[in-house]
Design a protein around this motif. Structure first.
Motif, PDB file in Angstrom:
ATOM      1  N   VAL A  70       0.861  -1.182   0.000  1.00 32.15           N
ATOM      2  CA  VAL A  70       0.000   0.000   0.000  1.00 32.15           C
ATOM      3  C   VAL A  70       0.899   1.234   0.000  1.00 32.15           C
ATOM      4  CG1 VAL A  70      -1.835   1.239   1.197  1.00 32.15           C
ATOM      5  CG2 VAL A  70      -1.765  -1.265   1.266  1.00 32.15           C
ATOM      6  N   MET A  71       0.878   1.976  -1.097  1.00 37.28           N
ATOM      7  CA  MET A  71       1.744   3.146  -1.223  1.00 37.28           C
ATOM      8  C   MET A  71       1.367   4.234  -0.217  1.00 37.28           C
ATOM      9  SD  MET A  71       2.139   3.578  -5.349  1.00 37.28           S
ATOM     10  CE  MET A  71       2.492   2.148  -6.365  1.00 37.28           C
ATOM     11  N   ARG A  72       2.355   4.701   0.488  1.00 37.53           N
ATOM     12  CA  ARG A  72       2.207   5.842   1.374  1.00 37.53           C
ATOM     13  C   ARG A  72       3.422   6.730   1.115  1.00 37.53           C
ATOM     14  NH1 ARG A  72      -2.222   4.632   1.676  1.00 37.53           N
ATOM     15  NH2 ARG A  72      -3.499   3.951   3.446  1.00 37.53           N
ATOM     16  N   GLY A  73       3.231   7.762   0.326  1.00 37.37           N
ATOM     17  CA  GLY A  73       4.417   8.507  -0.071  1.00 37.37           C
ATOM     18  C   GLY A  73       4.170   9.938  -0.472  1.00 37.37           C
ATOM     19  N   VAL A  74       5.200  10.500  -1.100  1.00 35.69           N
ATOM     20  CA  VAL A  74       5.291  11.932  -1.389  1.00 35.69           C
ATOM     21  C   VAL A  74       5.720  12.122  -2.835  1.00 35.69           C
ATOM     22  CG1 VAL A  74       6.425  14.080  -0.702  1.00 35.69           C
ATOM     23  CG2 VAL A  74       6.023  12.304   1.002  1.00 35.69           C
ATOM     24  N   ASN A  75       5.213  13.171  -3.463  1.00 31.69           N
ATOM     25  CA  ASN A  75       5.718  13.607  -4.762  1.00 31.69           C
ATOM     26  C   ASN A  75       6.927  14.522  -4.542  1.00 31.69           C
ATOM     27  OD1 ASN A  75       3.630  13.082  -7.222  1.00 31.69           O
ATOM     28  ND2 ASN A  75       2.539  13.178  -5.265  1.00 31.69           N
ATOM     29  N   THR A 129      -7.026  -3.715  10.655  1.00 25.61           N
ATOM     30  CA  THR A 129      -7.291  -2.338  10.222  1.00 25.61           C
ATOM     31  C   THR A 129      -8.578  -2.199   9.428  1.00 25.61           C
ATOM     32  OG1 THR A 129      -5.979  -2.652   8.210  1.00 25.61           O
ATOM     33  CG2 THR A 129      -4.849  -1.764  10.140  1.00 25.61           C
ATOM     34  N   GLY A 130      -9.147  -3.295   8.939  1.00 30.30           N
ATOM     35  CA  GLY A 130     -10.369  -3.173   8.166  1.00 30.30           C
ATOM     36  C   GLY A 130     -10.889  -4.526   7.712  1.00 30.30           C
ATOM     37  N   TYR A 131     -12.061  -4.480   7.085  1.00 26.69           N
ATOM     38  CA  TYR A 131     -12.723  -5.694   6.608  1.00 26.69           C
ATOM     39  C   TYR A 131     -13.219  -5.475   5.182  1.00 26.69           C
ATOM     40  CZ  TYR A 131     -12.841  -7.018  11.551  1.00 26.69           C
ATOM     41  OH  TYR A 131     -12.486  -7.334  12.839  1.00 26.69           O
ATOM     42  N   GLU A 132     -13.310  -6.568   4.441  1.00 29.82           N
ATOM     43  CA  GLU A 132     -13.860  -6.536   3.092  1.00 29.82           C
ATOM     44  C   GLU A 132     -15.012  -7.539   3.019  1.00 29.82           C
ATOM     45  OE1 GLU A 132     -10.450  -7.646   0.829  1.00 29.82           O
ATOM     46  OE2 GLU A 132      -9.627  -5.620   0.770  1.00 29.82           O
ATOM     47  N   VAL A 133     -16.155  -7.078   2.528  1.00 33.39           N
ATOM     48  CA  VAL A 133     -17.282  -7.963   2.279  1.00 33.39           C
ATOM     49  C   VAL A 133     -17.148  -8.493   0.857  1.00 33.39           C
ATOM     50  CG1 VAL A 133     -19.788  -8.176   2.137  1.00 33.39           C
ATOM     51  CG2 VAL A 133     -18.747  -6.686   3.864  1.00 33.39           C
ATOM     52  N   VAL A 134     -17.212  -9.807   0.710  1.00 33.32           N
ATOM     53  CA  VAL A 134     -16.984 -10.465  -0.573  1.00 33.32           C
ATOM     54  C   VAL A 134     -18.278 -11.151  -1.010  1.00 33.32           C
ATOM     55  CG1 VAL A 134     -15.640 -12.219  -1.789  1.00 33.32           C
ATOM     56  CG2 VAL A 134     -14.570 -10.868   0.020  1.00 33.32           C
ATOM     57  N   ARG A 135     -18.702 -10.888  -2.245  1.00 30.17           N
ATOM     58  CA  ARG A 135     -19.808 -11.649  -2.816  1.00 30.17           C
ATOM     59  C   ARG A 135     -19.238 -12.909  -3.448  1.00 30.17           C
ATOM     60  NH1 ARG A 135     -23.707 -10.475  -8.082  1.00 30.17           N
ATOM     61  NH2 ARG A 135     -24.840 -12.450  -7.911  1.00 30.17           N
ATOM     62  N   ILE A 176      -9.913  11.913   2.047  1.00 28.23           N
ATOM     63  CA  ILE A 176      -9.027  11.197   1.125  1.00 28.23           C
ATOM     64  C   ILE A 176      -8.165  10.197   1.891  1.00 28.23           C
ATOM     65  CG2 ILE A 176      -7.056  11.462  -0.439  1.00 28.23           C
ATOM     66  CD1 ILE A 176      -8.327  14.227  -1.211  1.00 28.23           C
ATOM     67  N   MET A 177      -7.549  10.667   2.967  1.00 24.28           N
ATOM     68  CA  MET A 177      -6.645   9.794   3.714  1.00 24.28           C
ATOM     69  C   MET A 177      -7.402   8.709   4.476  1.00 24.28           C
ATOM     70  SD  MET A 177      -4.135  12.925   4.909  1.00 24.28           S
ATOM     71  CE  MET A 177      -2.794  12.018   5.673  1.00 24.28           C
ATOM     72  N   ALA A 178      -8.546   9.067   5.056  1.00 28.69           N
ATOM     73  CA  ALA A 178      -9.323   8.077   5.799  1.00 28.69           C
ATOM     74  C   ALA A 178      -9.898   7.019   4.871  1.00 28.69           C
ATOM     75  CB  ALA A 178     -10.444   8.772   6.573  1.00 28.69           C
ATOM     76  N   GLN A 190      -7.164   4.673   3.636  1.00 25.31           N
ATOM     77  CA  GLN A 190      -6.779   3.724   4.679  1.00 25.31           C
ATOM     78  C   GLN A 190      -7.836   2.653   4.868  1.00 25.31           C
ATOM     79  OE1 GLN A 190      -4.083   3.152   6.104  1.00 25.31           O
ATOM     80  NE2 GLN A 190      -4.596   1.897   7.874  1.00 25.31           N
ATOM     81  N   SER A 191      -9.100   3.046   4.860  1.00 22.74           N
ATOM     82  CA  SER A 191     -10.184   2.083   5.034  1.00 22.74           C
ATOM     83  C   SER A 191     -10.213   1.052   3.917  1.00 22.74           C
ATOM     84  CB  SER A 191     -11.526   2.815   5.089  1.00 22.74           C
ATOM     85  OG  SER A 191     -12.603   1.920   5.098  1.00 22.74           O
ATOM     86  N   LEU A 192      -9.948   1.500   2.683  1.00 25.25           N
ATOM     87  CA  LEU A 192     -10.014   0.613   1.524  1.00 25.25           C
ATOM     88  C   LEU A 192      -8.697  -0.107   1.249  1.00 25.25           C
ATOM     89  CD1 LEU A 192     -12.034   2.876  -0.955  1.00 25.25           C
ATOM     90  CD2 LEU A 192     -12.892   0.998   0.466  1.00 25.25           C
TER      91      LEU A 192
END
Length: 537
Positions: A45-50, A365-371, A263-265, A268-270
């Motif tokens: 997961v990219m967390r960075g700067v230009n 940190t989070g959950y994904e619902v999968v069909r 944007i940041m939240a 992070q959630s996704l």
């Protein structure tokens, strides 16, 4: 950087990407099931700067400073010689070396394409592709460390419909030249895609890459000034298993005030990447976008403080690429599976699911619902809590869902046990935990033999049930086994026999019957069990 833009236009939904045969998985960073992963399969997961390297080539300390503040990625501004002096192969090689020395993933971008079609000095994506081909000797073998961002913000607000074909052609050209790197493509409309062009055509662009290794990048400035706009755009990509990053964003802009918190939240959630604009050196009235003052890492601006140290910022969420720790280091332990989801608030178009939490050695940190649909799985919702609402469902339809957990390193748990949910038919009738199969076994002039299979799709037994349906063509049941039929006009109600009175969870009973009919024999359109609608088997 992004120019002033027109008002946000309507954005259209993506259709699910078709399953197509792929070439052998490329080495290094790659796309898998809509996520960016490393060669060992770990999510990245990219967390960075230009960093505006092409205009500030002497600021080489910036790479170490960006890393010291916790970033795992740097997006490096380069030039191909069309608008600004081209960065030489030697310089690009040095940039890659600095990224690797500081344990950063290097996203390299050509800036000359910015605003093509509106900015008269801008170059084309084809010219940018030629520049990358000229650097093949430098970039070959760097697939674990380098993402090639073909061209920055190609197309402004004019002629942006040409973005799709131009992007496909550039991708194909690079693959034809032998590049196996993960490619990144920026949206048109100065990167903000207010026209929905990238969103509407992402499926076909992704399919045009024979490696299926293309990442989409949206730049979020004034167009994305509400959480709803941010969430809507990003969720469309995630829900359709298409890789998306926020390649640029800021805390303010001349074209409007972006919602950087959302944007940041949301990112992070996704579990998707973001790259803030920018380290230092901004001009033209947007100097407030400098994260540090005059390239001094000890002098954070208000934006830099928010970005690096605030909620959902770099310090909280960035994780170093495992390629820098022997290819398998860092956190590699997946969370436990969550509990099986339970359904509530079922409507004709949505369902709310809840589940018990998963556990993890460093925290979920989070959950994904999968069909789940046969052997295929599609992420349909994400949540940072133990509940989520899935929308966009069809009325009177059975769906099977599972949930998986994600930790900060991107490790995903096994799927939970599944739950089957049937949406209500849209006429106010609630949805039930049942499914019905109806068939004509045999028929003759004036009559027929039929069969009904009634399945309990819930998690608890059903007893002393009542099944109801109606005939459209005047059919009348004369005899039934497995139950007792009562008919009033077209309406039929069936009560169970003693041996079919209880249907266990996941079990079914079969009813047989004889009936009279006329010239036509249309099957019942819908069935209800104890007043709740059943799905079709």
């Amino acid at each position: 950087m992004t120019a002033a833009l027109a008002t946000l236009a309507g954005l259209l939904a993506l259709s699910a990407a078709p399953a197509q045969a792929r070439s052998a998985a490329p080495a290094g960073l790659r796309v898998t099931d809509g996520r960016v992963v490393e060669s060992n399969g770990n999510d990245f997961v990219m967390r960075g700067v230009n960093h505006a390297h092409t205009w500030y080539q002497g600021e080489t300390q910036s790479f170490a400073d960006i890393k010291a503040l916790g970033a795992n990625t740097v997006r490096v501004v380069l030039a191909d010689g069309h608008r600004w002096a081209a960065n030489s192969a030697q310089d690009v090689a040095a940039v890659v070396d600095r990224c690797k020395a500081n344990k950063l993933i290097c996203v390299l971008e050509v800036h000359d394409t910015t605003g093509y079609g509106e900015e008269s000095a801008a170059g084309t994506l084809d010219q940018a592709a030629n520049y990358w081909i000229g650097l093949k000797g430098v970039l070959a073998g760097q697939e674990d460390y380098v993402v090639i961002n073909i061209g920055n913000e190609p197309y402004g607000n004019n002629n942006y419909a040409a973005w799709t074909d131009a992007t496909k052609n550039a991708i194909v050209k690079l693959r034809g030249a032998g590049f196996r790197h993960a490619l990144m493509v920026d949206a048109p409309n100065w990167g903000q895609d207010w026209s929905g062009t990238m969103r509407d055509n992402a499926v076909s662009v992704f399919a045009a890459d024979p490696d299926r290794n293309t990442i989409f990048s949206i730049h979020m400035y004034g167009v994305y000034d509400t959480a709803a706009e941010v969430q809507s755009y990003l969720n469309h990509f995630v829900n359709n298993d298409l890789p998306i990053v926020v390649g640029e964003f800021g805390n303010d802009h001349s074209d409007g005030n972006p919602d950087e918190d959302a944007i940041m939240a949301t990112a992070q959630s996704l579990g998707i990447g973001y790259l803030g604009w920018s380290w230092s050196g901004n001009g033209g009235g947007v100097e407030y976008l400098d994260m540090v003052n005059d390239f001094d890492a000890s002098s954070l601006s208000a934006w830099g403080t928010r970005f690096f140290k605030g909620a959902n910022g770099i310090a909280q969420t960035s994780r170093e690429a495992t390629v820098y720790s022997g290819g398998s280091g860092g956190d590699t332990q997946a969370p436990t599976a969550p509990g099986a989801p339970r359904s509530s608030a079922v409507t004709s178009g949505s369902v709310t699911l809840t589940w018990t939490a998963a556990t993890d050695d460093v925290g979920v940190t989070g959950y994904e619902v999968v069909r789940v649909n046969g052997s295929s799985q599609t992420v349909v919702a994400s949540s940072s809590t133990t509940s989520a609402t899935v929308t966009g469902l069809s009325a009177g339809t059975a769906y099977t869902f599972a949930v998986r957990a994600r930790d900060a390193a991107g490790n995903r748990s096994p799927n939970s046990a599944t739950v089957q949910v049937t949406t209500s038919p849209g006429d106010g009738t609630p949805a039930g935990s049942c499914a019905v199969g109806y068939k004509v076994v045999n028929q003759w002039s004036g009559g027929f033999q039929g069969e009904i299979v009634l399945r309990n799709t819930g998690t608890a037994p059903v007893s002393n049930w009542k099944l109801a349906f109606s005939y459209a063509d005047g059919q009348r049941i004369s005899n039934m086994w497995g139950g007792t039929a009562t008919q009033s006009g077209a309406a039929v109600t069936v009560a169970p026999a003693s041996y079919t009175s209880t249907i266990p969870a996941g079990g079914s009973v079969t009813l047989g019957f004889l009936a009279d009919k006329g010239a036509t024999n249309t099957a019942p359109a819908r069935f209800t069990l104890d007043g709740a609608a059943c799905a079709a088997l």
